[in-house]
Every structure is written in structure tokens, then in C-alpha cells.
Motif scaffolding. Structure first.
Motif, short mmCIF file in Angstrom:
data_model
loop_
_atom_site.label_atom_id
_atom_site.label_comp_id
_atom_site.label_asym_id
_atom_site.label_seq_id
_atom_site.Cartn_x
_atom_site.Cartn_y
_atom_site.Cartn_z
N GLY A 142 -1.68 -0.18 10.04
CA GLY A 142 -1.73 -1.10 8.92
C GLY A 142 -0.41 -1.17 8.20
O GLY A 142 0.62 -0.70 8.69
N LEU A 143 -0.43 -1.75 7.01
CA LEU A 143 0.78 -1.89 6.21
C LEU A 143 0.43 -1.76 4.74
O LEU A 143 -0.71 -1.99 4.33
CB LEU A 143 1.46 -3.22 6.47
N GLY A 144 1.44 -1.38 3.95
CA GLY A 144 1.23 -1.19 2.52
C GLY A 144 2.37 -1.74 1.70
O GLY A 144 3.51 -1.90 2.19
N LEU A 145 2.08 -2.03 0.44
CA LEU A 145 3.07 -2.47 -0.54
C LEU A 145 3.04 -1.48 -1.68
O LEU A 145 1.98 -1.20 -2.25
CB LEU A 145 2.73 -3.88 -1.03
N ASN A 146 4.23 -0.92 -2.02
CA ASN A 146 4.30 0.18 -2.97
C ASN A 146 5.27 -0.14 -4.09
O ASN A 146 6.33 -0.75 -3.88
CB ASN A 146 4.75 1.46 -2.25
#
Length: 244
Positions: free
Chosen positions: A170-174
Motif C-alpha cells: 500500500g501507500l501512505g501520506l504523512n
């Protein structure tokens, strides 16, 4: 780039959060959990993610329970979706306790990659350090499914636990409003096969595409299970590195 703030390089990250499954047909899962990651560099880390699931019913499940089981109203409503779905192997008690599958827990070692980072401007005045990460790993999933039944399946119900294995990615925004605190959101996929309904779906014929009056591993169907996670992260040591 001079004076670049390195929020990950050489730091250990603890990120408690909550995950929510998406597009569930019968039971939705809320999963409190935690992500632990050690960042060898500012763009690469190794760690693990996991959580424990709590379920609640979808509208379809409530209708199945109300119309096809509690009210016994299928004699005059055989054309409805609820009655068509439950013509075979319909539980006589509670769907959630006897038939419908659920995710109990997940544990997943994973690798994290951070190819993009920068600053996000809010109202052209407030700037927050931001990065985008991708992750991939392998997950063990605690699943509770309808127990195997080979005879008299129309009257044999109950759930049993097993462990399934699946890739996860998956991917994330931090966002990093301070040197050691952050928050973010990520999307995660867990593609694997399981019998979410507890129905006799397959098993008969050369391609096993027809019901065979049994409930076993042949009735499991592939689902691209996915979830969204929101989390708060704390980095150790609390002091941040910067480039020269």
C-alpha cells in the motif's frame, strides 16, 4: 539540498492507529493496531504492522437475518435478494455467530520506501513537512470462518479459526508538525481467499464451480481485501537530523 530535515533517518517510529476495512459485503472490521518501523535511512525502513479486529454488520447482513431467518418470510418472497442468497445452508440461529466470516487479527512484517518528501503549504502561510511512502510485506491473518462440514450441512453450523497468509502492500501520506510527532493516513491491500458468507459456493464439476452440499476450502473465494488506516506517530530519538 541544504538544511533538509530528516524525519526518518536513524530513528525508530511508533505509530498507534485504527484501520477500517472497505467494501465489505457482510461484516465490516474496525482494527486498532500499531506500526513499528526502524528507518535505516531517510528513504528506507524495516518494521511490522498489526492489529486486532472488531466487527459490525452491513445492511445486507441485517436484512438477511431479519427477512430470511427471524421472520421466516421467504415462502412468499423467494424472488428477493435476501431469500435467494440463503436458499442453501441457511443458518437457523444468528448469522454473525454461526456462519459469516470475520478477520480477528493481522500481523505483517514489511519494508517501507519513501521516494517523495517536501513541504505542504496551508493557506500559503503554514508549512508542514510531508512525505509519501510505499510499503510491501507478507501478512498472517487470523480468520474465523464457518467450520468444515461434509454431511448434513443444512443443519450443521458454527465458526472455527484458521490462519491465512497473504501479500500486503500500500501507500501512505504523512505529516510532521513537530520534530518527533507526526500523523498520517494509508491505504493497505490484503488479497486472499476466504469464505465470507459461509455458503456452499463451489466444489462440484470439473471446474468446481457448482455447490457440492459441503462447506470446505473449495468454497473460499478470492477477495481483494483493503483498508484505510489513520495513525499518530512518535519518533525516537526525539531530536531531528538535518543535512548540512
Amino acid at each position: 539540498m541544504r538544511k533538509l530535515r530528516l524525519h526518518r533517518d536513524g530513528r525508530f517510529e511508533v505509530a498507534p492507529g485504527a484501520s477500517f476495512t472497505l467494501l465489505d459485503e457482510y461484516r465490516r472490521t474496525i482494527m486498532p493496531g500499531m506500526r513499528l518501523t526502524y528507518h535505516l535511512t531517510d528513504w528506507f525502513g524495516i518494521g511490522a504492522w498489526g492489529g486486532y479486529g472488531f466487527q459490525y454488520n452491513t445492511g445486507l447482513t441485517d436484512e438477511l437475518q431479519r427477512v430470511a431467518i427471524d421472520a421466516r418470510d421467504c415462502s412468499n418472497r423467494s424472488f428477493t435478494k435476501e431469500c435467494q442468497l440463503t436458499r442453501v445452508n441457511l443458518t437457523r440461529g444468528q448469522l454473525t455467530e454461526d456462519q459469516l466470516a470475520q478477520i480477528q487479527w493481522v500481523a505483517a512484517p514489511q519494508l517501507t520506501f519513501v521516494p517523495f518528501r517536501g513541504k505542504l503549504a496551508l493557506f500559503a502561510e503554514l508549512f508542514v513537512d510531508t512525505d509519501v511512502n510505499f510499503f510491501a510485506g507478507f501478512a498472517a491473518i487470523g480468520v474465523k470462518e464457518r467450520k468444515v462440514c461434509t454431511t448434513n450441512c443444512a443443519n450443521t453450523f458454527g465458526l472455527e479459526s484458521r490462519v491465512a497468509f497473504a501479500p500486503t502492500f500500500g501507500l501512505g501520506l504523512n505529516f510532521y508538525p513537530s520534530d518527533f510527532l507526526g500523523f498520517g493516513a494509508e491505504w493497505r491491500a490484503l488479497p486472499f481467499a476466504w469464505n465470507t458468507s459461509g455458503f456452499d459456493n463451489h466444489g462440484l464439476g470439473t471446474d468446481e464451480a457448482f455447490p457440492d452440499n459441503k462447506v470446505d476450502d473449495k468454497d473460499r473465494e478470492f477477495h481483494f481485501t483493503s483498508m484505510v488506516t489513520v495513525s499518530l506517530s512518535v519518533q525516537f530519538p526525539t531530536a531531528i537530523k538535518t543535512t548540512e
